[in-house]
Write an enzyme that holds these catalytic residues in place. Structure first.
Site, PDB file in Angstrom:
ATOM      1  N   HIS A  68      20.467 -73.000  -6.424  1.00 28.87           N
ATOM      2  CA  HIS A  68      19.821 -73.233  -7.758  1.00 28.87           C
ATOM      3  C   HIS A  68      20.459 -72.404  -8.831  1.00 28.87           C
ATOM      4  O   HIS A  68      20.991 -72.976  -9.775  1.00 28.87           O
ATOM      5  CB  HIS A  68      18.437 -73.112  -7.551  1.00 28.87           C
ATOM      6  CG  HIS A  68      17.536 -73.217  -8.886  1.00 28.87           C
ATOM      7  ND1 HIS A  68      16.714 -74.688  -9.047  1.00 28.87           N
ATOM      8  CD2 HIS A  68      17.287 -72.348  -9.940  1.00 28.87           C
ATOM      9  CE1 HIS A  68      16.227 -74.519 -10.094  1.00 28.87           C
ATOM     10  NE2 HIS A  68      16.299 -73.220 -10.752  1.00 28.87           N
ATOM     11  N   GLU A  69      20.499 -71.296  -8.597  1.00 29.22           N
ATOM     12  CA  GLU A  69      20.951 -70.211  -9.509  1.00 29.22           C
ATOM     13  C   GLU A  69      22.357 -70.642  -9.912  1.00 29.22           C
ATOM     14  O   GLU A  69      22.994 -70.561 -11.172  1.00 29.22           O
ATOM     15  CB  GLU A  69      20.740 -68.802  -9.499  1.00 29.22           C
ATOM     16  CG  GLU A  69      19.307 -68.497  -8.887  1.00 29.22           C
ATOM     17  CD  GLU A  69      18.167 -68.988 -10.122  1.00 29.22           C
ATOM     18  OE1 GLU A  69      18.680 -69.126 -11.156  1.00 29.22           O
ATOM     19  OE2 GLU A  69      17.101 -69.132  -9.769  1.00 29.22           O
TER      20      GLU A  69
ATOM     21  N   GLU B 230      15.855 -77.018 -15.969  1.00 27.59           N
ATOM     22  CA  GLU B 230      14.799 -76.653 -14.532  1.00 27.59           C
ATOM     23  C   GLU B 230      14.705 -77.938 -14.042  1.00 27.59           C
ATOM     24  O   GLU B 230      14.886 -78.028 -12.619  1.00 27.59           O
ATOM     25  CB  GLU B 230      13.705 -76.008 -15.066  1.00 27.59           C
ATOM     26  CG  GLU B 230      13.818 -74.460 -15.571  1.00 27.59           C
ATOM     27  CD  GLU B 230      14.703 -73.462 -14.688  1.00 27.59           C
ATOM     28  OE1 GLU B 230      14.761 -73.913 -13.593  1.00 27.59           O
ATOM     29  OE2 GLU B 230      15.077 -72.843 -15.212  1.00 27.59           O
TER      30      GLU B 230
ATOM     31  N   HIS C 111      23.021 -73.711 -12.249  1.00 27.74           N
ATOM     32  CA  HIS C 111      22.521 -73.526 -13.453  1.00 27.74           C
ATOM     33  C   HIS C 111      24.026 -72.964 -14.458  1.00 27.74           C
ATOM     34  O   HIS C 111      23.835 -73.299 -15.620  1.00 27.74           O
ATOM     35  CB  HIS C 111      21.708 -72.425 -13.459  1.00 27.74           C
ATOM     36  CG  HIS C 111      20.392 -72.753 -13.594  1.00 27.74           C
ATOM     37  ND1 HIS C 111      19.902 -73.800 -14.414  1.00 27.74           N
ATOM     38  CD2 HIS C 111      19.279 -72.043 -13.030  1.00 27.74           C
ATOM     39  CE1 HIS C 111      18.385 -73.916 -13.962  1.00 27.74           C
ATOM     40  NE2 HIS C 111      18.099 -72.721 -13.387  1.00 27.74           N
TER      41      HIS C 111
ATOM     42  N   GLY D 270      11.639 -65.649  -8.980  1.00 28.13           N
ATOM     43  CA  GLY D 270      12.532 -65.563  -7.983  1.00 28.13           C
ATOM     44  C   GLY D 270      13.975 -65.169  -8.066  1.00 28.13           C
ATOM     45  O   GLY D 270      14.460 -64.228  -7.472  1.00 28.13           O
ATOM     46  N   ALA D 271      14.517 -65.674  -9.311  1.00 26.52           N
ATOM     47  CA  ALA D 271      15.999 -65.480  -9.253  1.00 26.52           C
ATOM     48  C   ALA D 271      16.369 -65.813 -11.031  1.00 26.52           C
ATOM     49  O   ALA D 271      15.554 -66.647 -11.410  1.00 26.52           O
ATOM     50  CB  ALA D 271      16.702 -65.858  -8.402  1.00 26.52           C
ATOM     51  N   MET D 272      17.384 -65.162 -11.411  1.00 31.56           N
ATOM     52  CA  MET D 272      17.789 -65.511 -12.633  1.00 31.56           C
ATOM     53  C   MET D 272      19.220 -65.761 -12.849  1.00 31.56           C
ATOM     54  O   MET D 272      20.081 -65.087 -12.287  1.00 31.56           O
ATOM     55  CB  MET D 272      17.316 -64.457 -13.677  1.00 31.56           C
ATOM     56  CG  MET D 272      17.697 -64.560 -15.119  1.00 31.56           C
ATOM     57  SD  MET D 272      16.864 -65.950 -15.869  1.00 31.56           S
ATOM     58  CE  MET D 272      18.151 -66.501 -17.055  1.00 31.56           C
ATOM     59  N   GLU D 273      19.710 -66.986 -13.612  1.00 29.58           N
ATOM     60  CA  GLU D 273      20.905 -67.523 -13.542  1.00 29.58           C
ATOM     61  C   GLU D 273      21.686 -66.930 -14.742  1.00 29.58           C
ATOM     62  O   GLU D 273      22.606 -67.488 -15.136  1.00 29.58           O
ATOM     63  CB  GLU D 273      20.856 -69.137 -13.728  1.00 29.58           C
ATOM     64  CG  GLU D 273      20.339 -69.494 -15.067  1.00 29.58           C
ATOM     65  CD  GLU D 273      18.930 -69.800 -15.375  1.00 29.58           C
ATOM     66  OE1 GLU D 273      18.189 -69.344 -14.530  1.00 29.58           O
ATOM     67  OE2 GLU D 273      18.412 -70.516 -16.171  1.00 29.58           O
ATOM     68  N   ASN D 274      21.614 -65.632 -14.917  1.00 26.66           N
ATOM     69  CA  ASN D 274      22.527 -64.926 -16.073  1.00 26.66           C
ATOM     70  C   ASN D 274      23.898 -65.426 -15.850  1.00 26.66           C
ATOM     71  O   ASN D 274      24.473 -65.265 -14.639  1.00 26.66           O
ATOM     72  CB  ASN D 274      22.319 -63.401 -16.131  1.00 26.66           C
ATOM     73  CG  ASN D 274      20.858 -62.818 -15.912  1.00 26.66           C
ATOM     74  OD1 ASN D 274      20.046 -63.307 -16.771  1.00 26.66           O
ATOM     75  ND2 ASN D 274      20.502 -62.324 -14.916  1.00 26.66           N
TER      76      ASN D 274
END
Ligand SMILES: [Zn+2]
Length: 849
Positions: free
Chosen positions: A290-291, A313, A294, A254-258
């Site tokens: 959410h991201e 998570e 993080h 879905g997405a990534m919290e870099n």
């Protein structure tokens, strides 16, 4: 290439890396098939680690040169990485590798999507970019120089410097490599800004492909709301000068919290009223949150190793659900979360893929980004908060941030924080992290001389590798109503710790009616043979919205089970009770829409299985159809009034109030279609000025078999919009009858717009078939075969998405012998594919074990 013989990794074998990394300097010279990555990394031995060879992960890399303190070295290379003799003290490692992002179809590491470079490094993608200790407990500051003609070049942290054809970024916060990100391409930004509570100005950007600029405003607002919320509720401020979000079309997740550079599947960030449904808007708001969350729970405090994935998570899912509850309706959010938990996590926890929230071993970590780690992980946090209370919960969280900022932490650290902050012994509670399976909770009651006693019993069925289970700590929220429907004991949390335990309530003048497991206070299956009259009473009177919904759901389940197994007629007493709730216009329309929804067919299959029946998908389809038809006929005079009430006259807003009305309207339209053959739906389809109304009308037309013209019109209107076309593909499979579902799926895979290498498109077609309960389980096995054909094809390109979609088969042992044999044959066919990826190999072998 990965090694063909997969290795099992065990939590118990954890050893720290033998060196610390002071800093990482990367120079990335972009080129589609010959990107050069030059790394300069300072290592220093750490005294507290066991002696070990110097090993750096690296996969699918061509090493051009390597040097230690300026002197060339020749490391020993394996498919997993390299080893090399190193000095005893600190040293500078330098390497240059070549990679081919344009050929990277697995979408892990650095790859290309529509001419744009982007990365996905969680969990183990960084090792496909350069040689590195690619493990979350190795944290370092990164400086990244990007060279290339692309007008926009982004990485983590703050912009440091730039010139013609290059840009440099510096991230001052030490981070593990899985949070590394790089994006370069012809991108446009939707800018914004945010002032933190301590007065720091933060530049915000959402970066998209040219043409998508108009779909960013909602995401930007959601980001600002998230930043404010995390300051107000958790006291967490943002810590860089800039926060970038990028939308990418080809993305496995879905997405990534870099850190400072979140990368999103475009479906999880782009939104406009014309192209997105209310549900899309709500999901986008939640994923942006959410991201962003993080940044503290995941990035500032990360995981020591991948077994601890739930540490970031579970907590972050819990935090985003709190956020959605605050932004929208807490009751509706809770019910929706439980529906999702039962649809995704319960089948996992009750089948061959069951694993603890913190697994103890794995072969491929990508296979453990599961509903158990995420959703059950969040339920565990919710239980912890219920047990210690709100005040103690936030006290513990403050301590967690204070004590572990900058750490790669473990579940033990997390539990210890709660023990230290609250003085409680949580050793038994910790079983929630180590014991797989969904506990069954049964209850009996006794009333004499004003004392009411509830006796609970808990058992957890065996799961793979865990035959015997110990009792868990269960927070059981209970309220008591007197026979007049008044609440005599408000919600009280009972703390169950034994296999069998009684709780008493004194001073009651009459035998009360219990409302048990309010708010779904623990993720268990409640087995309670209460009389239908009692459920109807709770449906009418319970003050707890969740249990009000749950009593109707229980009655619906009983009704459907009786219809499937005994050919019973729909339960009219329940329908009468339900009608009173639906008619009550003092209640939130979104809640009433949920009440009208009823169980899904796979939920009915699960309930039948739990009650010792073998579910027959065709009989389940028939029962659901007759029940929906009975509802429509019974309520035919009520439906027009509800449709009127659900009509929105103001300009479109994706907020809770308006989307609740539209949800009620969609539920009504679906029933109306059964009476008028699709006339009302046709009118709505023709006049709709937003995607929510257009799509719900189209679903009804597909369901009514009156869809040819509408599907063509929809296609012609939206053929240039990838995300809307995903809906077009999915809907005509999801809403059709079982006899047509496999054929439609097969036909759609021939459609020129079926780009099967794009994960969103693949899921919209094959995923829709897997979700069509009766269509997928077609008696002759053609649904199984079709899915298996495509999984075999996809595995060669994208193992991660293939492996994840194998879970469509996770309930195979639940069905009749013929279907079991057909599914098993397809799983064995997948397993036999020459060169099967380790990801898919692990999933299939667990499914078959
Ligand atoms: Zn996450």
């Amino acid at each position: 290439m990965k090694d063909a013989s997969p290795q099992t990794i065990h939590l118990a074998d954890y050893t720290p890396f033998g060196w610390t990394v002071r800093d990482v300097h990367l120079t990335v010279k972009l080129s589609p098939r010959a990107t050069r990555v030059v790394a300069r990394i300072h290592f220093a031995p750490r005294g507290d680690a066991p002696a070990q060879d110097f090993f750096l992960h690296g996969e699918e890399l061509t090493l051009l040169r390597a040097a230690i303190d300026g002197a060339e070295v020749t490391p020993e290379i394996t498919p997993q990485g390299l080893t090399c003799p190193v000095p005893d003290g600190p040293f500078l490692w330098e390497s240059e590798v070549e990679i081919a992002p344009a050929d990277n179809t697995a979408l892990e590491g650095l790859y290309m999507s529509n001419g744009m470079y982007c990365t996905q490094c969680e969990a183990e993608g960084f090792r496909k970019i350069t040689y590195y200790p690619d493990r979350p407990d190795v944290m370092a500051t990164f400086t990244v120089r990007i060279e290339g003609d692309e007008p926009v070049k982004l990485s983590n942290g703050n912009p440091a410097d730039s010139g013609a054809g290059w840009a440099e970024w510096h991230d001052p916060w030490p981070k593990p490599a899985y949070l590394f990100a790089l994006v370069a391409g012809d991108l446009r930004n939707h800018p914004g800004s945010f002032t933190t509570k301590s007065g720091k100005e933060v530049e915000l950007n959402i970066w998209v492909r040219p043409g998508d600029e108009g779909k960013c405003a909602f995401g930007m607002e959601a980001l600002k709301k998230s930043m404010t919320w995390d300051e107000e509720v958790y006291g967490r401020e943002y810590d860089l000068d800039i926060f970038n979000v990028v939308a990418v079309d080809d993305f496995n997740m879905g997405a990534m919290e870099n850190k400072g550079l979140n990368i999103f599947n475009s479906s999880c960030v782009l939104a406009s009223p014309e192209t997105s449904t209310d549900a899309n808007f709500e999901r986008i708001e939640a994923i942006i949150a959410h991201e962003y969350f993080h940044n503290w729970t995941g990035n500032r405090i990360t995981c020591r190793d991948w077994f601890q994935l739930c540490l970031k998570e579970g907590l972050t899912v819990y935090r985003d659900s709190q956020f959605t509850s605050d932004m929208r309706s807490a009751e509706v959010k809770r019910i929706s979360d439980v529906i999702a938990l039962r649809a995704r996590q319960f089948p996992e926890d009750q089948g061959p893929l069951a694993h603890p929230v913190r697994p103890e071993s794995f072969q491929e970590i990508n296979n453990f980004y599961t509903a158990t780690v995420y959703e059950k992980g969040a339920e565990v946090i919710g239980m912890l908060k219920r047990l210690v209370g709100d005040e103690e919960y936030y006290k513990a969280l403050d301590l967690y941030f204070e004590r572990h900022d900058g750490d790669a932490a473990t579940i033990e650290d997390w539990i210890r924080v709660f023990e230290d902050a609250t003085g409680r012994d949580l050793s038994q509670f910790k079983r929630w992290y180590s014991q797989a399976g969904t506990p069954r909770l049964s209850v009996s009651e006794d009333f004499s001389e004003g004392t009411y006693t509830l006796t609970f019993r808990q058992t957890t069925p065996p799961t793979p590798g865990q035959p015997d289970k110990a009792p868990q700590v269960l927070p059981i929220a209970v309220g008591l109503l007197n026979p007049n429907g008044h609440e005599v004991v408000p919600t009280t949390v009972l703390e169950m710790t034994e296999a069998e335990q009684s709780f008493t309530f004194e001073g009651l003048s009459a035998k009360p009616v219990p409302s048990i497991l309010r708010g779904f206070s623990a993720p268990v299956v409640l087995e309670r043979d209460s009389a239908p009259e009692e459920r109807a009473f709770l449906l009418a009177h319970d003050t707890d919205a969740f249990n009000r919904w749950e009593s109707s759901r229980d009655l619906a389940r009983d009704c459907l089970v009786a219809m499937v197994t005994e050919g019973a007629a729909p339960d009219t007493a329940w329908l009468d009770g339900l009608e009173r709730v639906i008619r009550d216009d003092t209640l939130d329309p979104a809640f009433r829409a949920l009440m009208m929804g009823g169980p899904t067919q796979s939920e009915t299959a699960q309930v039948l299985h739990e009650r010792g029946h073998v579910p027959d998908p065709d009989a389940i389809w028939d029962a659901h159809e007759s029940l929906r038809q009975a509802m429509a006929e019974r309520w035919q005079d009520l439906l027009p009034a509800l449709a009127e009430e659900a009509r929105v006259t103001e300009a479109y807003r994706p907020d809770a109030a308006q989307s609740g009305k539209r949800a009620l309207g969609s539920a009504v339209l679906a029933l109306q279609t059964r009476l008028d053959g699709g006339k009302a739906a046709e009118a709505q389809f023709a006049s709709a000025d937003n995607m929510t109304l257009q799509l719900s009308a189209l679903a009804c037309l597909v369901q009514a078999g009156r869809d040819e013209a509408a599907l063509r019109a929809f296609h012609d209107q939206w053929q240039d919009d990838r995300l809307v076309m995903d809906k077009w593909f999915a809907l005509q499979i999801a809403a059709t009858t079982p006899d047509k579902a496999p054929e439609r799926t097969a036909a759609l895979t021939e459609h020129p717009a079926f780009d099967w290498t794009n994960p969103n498109r693949f899921r919209s077609v094959l995923g829709a078939l897997a979700m069509h309960h009766t269509g997928f389980h077609a008696k002759d096995g053609r649904g199984y075969k079709l899915l298996a054909d495509w999984l075999i094809k996809l595995d060669a390109k994208n193992p991660q998405t293939t492996a994840r979609m194998c879970s469509a088969f996770q309930t195979w042992k639940r069905y009749d012998a013929d279907r079991q044999a057909l599914m098993k044959a397809q799983l064995e066919r997948i397993a036999a594919r020459p060169g099967l990826s380790p990801d898919t190999g692990e999933m299939v072998s667990r499914l078959l074990s």
